[in-house]
Motif scaffolding. Structure first.
Motif, mmCIF file in Angstrom:
data_model
loop_
_atom_site.group_PDB
_atom_site.id
_atom_site.type_symbol
_atom_site.label_atom_id
_atom_site.label_comp_id
_atom_site.label_asym_id
_atom_site.label_seq_id
_atom_site.Cartn_x
_atom_site.Cartn_y
_atom_site.Cartn_z
ATOM 1 N N PHE A 113 -83.551 -99.038 -79.812
ATOM 2 C CA PHE A 113 -83.285 -100.192 -78.951
ATOM 3 C C PHE A 113 -83.576 -99.903 -77.470
ATOM 4 N N ASN A 114 -84.302 -98.784 -77.228
ATOM 5 C CA ASN A 114 -84.733 -98.418 -75.877
ATOM 6 C C ASN A 114 -83.562 -98.319 -74.888
ATOM 7 N N LEU A 115 -82.465 -97.803 -75.388
ATOM 8 C CA LEU A 115 -81.287 -97.623 -74.536
ATOM 9 C C LEU A 115 -81.249 -96.245 -73.894
ATOM 10 N N ILE A 116 -82.081 -95.351 -74.368
ATOM 11 C CA ILE A 116 -82.192 -94.033 -73.726
ATOM 12 C C ILE A 116 -83.668 -93.667 -73.584
ATOM 13 N N LEU A 157 -80.495 -94.767 -83.150
ATOM 14 C CA LEU A 157 -80.298 -96.183 -82.848
ATOM 15 C C LEU A 157 -80.526 -96.474 -81.366
ATOM 16 N N LEU A 158 -80.022 -95.593 -80.507
ATOM 17 C CA LEU A 158 -80.229 -95.789 -79.074
ATOM 18 C C LEU A 158 -81.705 -95.726 -78.709
ATOM 19 N N THR A 159 -82.451 -94.868 -79.404
ATOM 20 C CA THR A 159 -83.886 -94.754 -79.150
ATOM 21 C C THR A 159 -84.632 -96.001 -79.617
ATOM 22 N N ILE A 195 -76.548 -92.076 -84.060
ATOM 23 C CA ILE A 195 -76.347 -92.786 -82.801
ATOM 24 C C ILE A 195 -77.555 -92.604 -81.884
ATOM 25 N N LEU A 196 -78.089 -91.402 -81.816
ATOM 26 C CA LEU A 196 -79.247 -91.137 -80.970
ATOM 27 C C LEU A 196 -80.478 -91.896 -81.458
#
Length: 666
Positions: A663-666, A659-661, A656-657
């Motif tokens: 897509f620049n979500l975190i 994938l979030l990275t 999850i981390l």
């Protein structure tokens, strides 16, 4: 403002940080004496700096060789800090002295238990002093957390007893809820002002609506103080802790919440009238609920715990009244309100700690705190009975003791306001006065019940026949406290000038200390001396006419009943029957009794039991805790106990981390 030698202030830190660890190397017999010595040293050092500040008005500041966010940590003792520091030192010192005799009945516990207890005792003392000294929010919250953890360890000293550990955990959880609110408040202020010192509150309050931020701090500090409905930890933690700890917690630790509120009020800039009314209303309800619930308690320490809530309400009424006086420009109301509230902080620390210590003496000799299992103790423990009686008179606000003085200032403030203010403020002060009258009346009822059932009459239990007075060494600190109670009651001028000048911290734009405040103090003194003279005269007249009469002692007539006479006495429940009659739902009082029917000619054996829980705890907190318990119970399904499942959880989280990275979500 002046600065001192850094080495002098660091002595306080060294006394605690270094010497407190010696408890783990001392014998159980030596630990309480060493605790008294350590407490005396720390109290002497901190009082050496606090007393001149309180009397002289200059602020002591010190920069320590520690940095927070690139700035040196500042220690500062102003007059408000000095006032609380001196109260803390006196109460903790008497508690440490009383603990020497009281802790002897716990000698069967392991040495480690005693070492942790006294280590926590020292750190509680240290942390309360630091709370009053530090100016930076981070250092303040660190000291606040140490205070909560140290007091938690003291509360659970008898963790093996039923309910003690639960009371301690409940206390710790609620303290952290309050701490979280304080942290949120400080972070908001830092985000807006770029500073986390107390002075930054002035900048924040000067440009914004003051009510939301004040309420955030009021709730955070109010949990520690025990305002209703934030009080639910207090009736459980005080009875669970050893008695000398209960005296300190009630006498000074809960006042750290009052200190925090007073510190915030120094910086508020607007909405003063609304804030004053909020404090006054909450405090009035707190006082009524506290003493109203204390009346129906059967545990002597639980009764005193609810009485502490009542007195927090009285202190809060003084603070709220003072704020209303500042907001309306009514100088007399402001000075007398803040003066009465601040003086009651001191007075309550005296008579409440004395009440707890006398209750501890009773428990040490009888091994019970249940009022209905006592009786006749005035013959077995005459000195303890006298100390309890005089402290009870003081807490009821009756002359010639100190509780009368602080409540007199409040009544005087209400009366002065009603003679000079408009109709709206007059009505507000009238209702405040009525609340204070009701609180005082209920307090008298509460403590006549407690003293009468516990000390008068005949022993209600067989084991009370072997009871004797507590040791003289434990009585000495109690008489020292009594001396302070009497001194302030007879000659309030000892402290009133200092108290009124402290009250002026909240009225900087108004006139200097008025003569009427000094005159009122002298009136109280003359009235008290006249009252004492009148009582002495009546006693002398009685003695003159009865000195030749023979005194006979006979059994009380029991309507031809020849069984156990102790069963013919009032119980705590029957004494208060008229008070809580038809009020079971309001007081959340539950009874365990099967009534005798009219056709039951030969009644079967019965028993009667009654208990009461906090209504806010029953209706509010238990519902909230039950909701989270249900959620956590359902989430517990992930706790399988199998290693491979936990590895999968970590793998899923890692994916999850990633994938979030991506897509620049975190």
């Amino acid at each position: 403002m002046h600065s001192g030698n850094m080495f002098d202030v660091m002595m306080i830190f060294l006394s605690i940080l270094s010497f407190s660890f010696f408890f783990f190397f001392l014998s159980k017999k030596a630990q309480p004496y060493y605790n008294l010595l350590l407490t005396a040293v720390v109290a002497a050092i901190s009082s050496w700096y606090a007393l001149p500040v309180l009397l002289g008005g200059t602020t002591f500041t010190e920069l320590l060789p520690f940095q927070l966010w690139g700035k040196p940590l500042e220690i500062s003792i102003d007059r408000l800090s000095a006032f609380f520091i001196l109260i803390i030192n006196f109460t903790v010192f008497t508690g440490a002295w009383f603990a020497i005799g009281y802790m002897k009945m716990y000698h069967e516990l392991r040495k480690a238990n005693h070492a942790v207890h006294f280590f926590s005792f020292a750190w509680l003392h240290f942390s309360m002093l630091i709370v009053c000294m530090v100016q930076h929010a981070v250092a303040f919250m660190v000291a606040w957390e140490i205070m909560s953890v140290a007091s938690f360890l003291l509360v659970i000293f008898e963790g093996g007893k039923p309910g003690v550990l639960k009371a301690g955990i409940d206390y710790l959880v609620q303290m952290h809820i309050g701490a979280l609110l304080l942290i949120v408040g400080f972070l908001i202020i830092y985000n807006e002002t770029g500073s986390m010192n107390w002075e930054s509150l002035t900048t924040f309050f000067s440009t914004r609506n003051n009510i939301p931020m004040f309420l955030l701090f009021f709730v955070g500090f109010g949990i520690k103080a025990g305002f209703v409905p934030l009080h639910t930890w207090l009736p459980h933690a005080h009875p669970a802790a050893p008695t000398h700890v209960s005296g300190i917690m009630s006498g000074v630790m809960i006042k750290m919440g009052i200190y925090g509120i007073l510190r915030v009020l120094l910086h508020v800039q607007n909405d003063l009238l609304t804030i004053g009314i909020i404090i006054l209303a909450v405090s009035a309800v707190t006082g009524i609920v506290g003493i109203g619930t204390a009346i129906i308690q059967h545990d002597m320490k639980k009764l005193l715990a609810y009485s502490s809530i009542e007195n927090i309400g009285i202190i809060g009424m003084g603070i709220g009244t003072g704020m209303i006086g500042v907001a309306t420009g009514n100088y007399k109301l402001a000075v007398l309100g803040f003066g009465g509230g601040l003086l009651h902080v001191l007075n309550h620390s005296l008579f409440k700690s004395l009440l707890f210590y006398t209750t501890g003496s009773i428990y040490k000799e009888t091994h019970t705190r249940e009022i209905d299992r006592l009786g006749g103790l005035i013959k077995k423990m005459p000195y303890t009975a006298l100390l309890y009686l005089l402290a009870a008179i003081a807490i009821c606000g009756l002359p010639p003791f100190n509780g009368f003085v602080s409540e007199f200032f409040l009544y005087n403030g209400f009366a002065e306001s009603m003679m000079t203010s408009g109709i709206g403020l007059n009505l507000l002060m009238m209702f405040a006065m009525l609340f204070l009258v009701v609180i005082g009346g209920l307090a008298i009822f509460c403590f006549t019940r407690a003293f009468g059932i516990a000390f008068l009459g005949s022993p209600r239990s067989v084991h009370l026949r072997d009871v004797h007075e507590t040791d003289w060494f434990s009585l000495i600190p109690q008489y020292i406290i009594l001396l302070g109670i009497i001194a302030i009651g007879i000659y309030p001028g000892l402290v009133s000038t200092t108290i009124f000048s402290l009250a002026q911290l909240y009225t900087p734009a108004l006139e200097p200390l008025p003569q009427y405040a000094v005159m009122n103090t002298s009136y109280v003194s003359w009235f008290t001396l006249s009252f004492i003279a009148m009582v002495a005269l009546l006693y002398a007249v009685k003695y003159f006419f009865t000195r030749k009469k023979i005194t006979e002692y006979k059994s009380t007539w029991g309507c031809a009943y020849s069984g156990n006479a102790s069963k013919m006495q009032y119980t705590a429940s029957s004494y208060a029957e008229n008070y809580y009659h038809d009020m079971d739902n309001l007081l959340n009082r539950k009874t365990d009794y099967v009534p005798i029917s009219d056709d039951e000619l030969f009644p079967a054996q019965r028993s009667f039991g009654a208990h009461s829980e906090s209504l806010s705890e029953e209706k509010m907190l238990k519902g909230i805790s039950g909701f989270f318990k249900k959620i956590l119970t359902r989430l517990a399904i992930v706790q399988t106990g199998q290693t491979q499942h936990y590895i999968i959880y970590m793998l899923v989280l890692l994916i999850i981390l990633v994938l979030l990275t991506i897509f620049n979500l975190i």
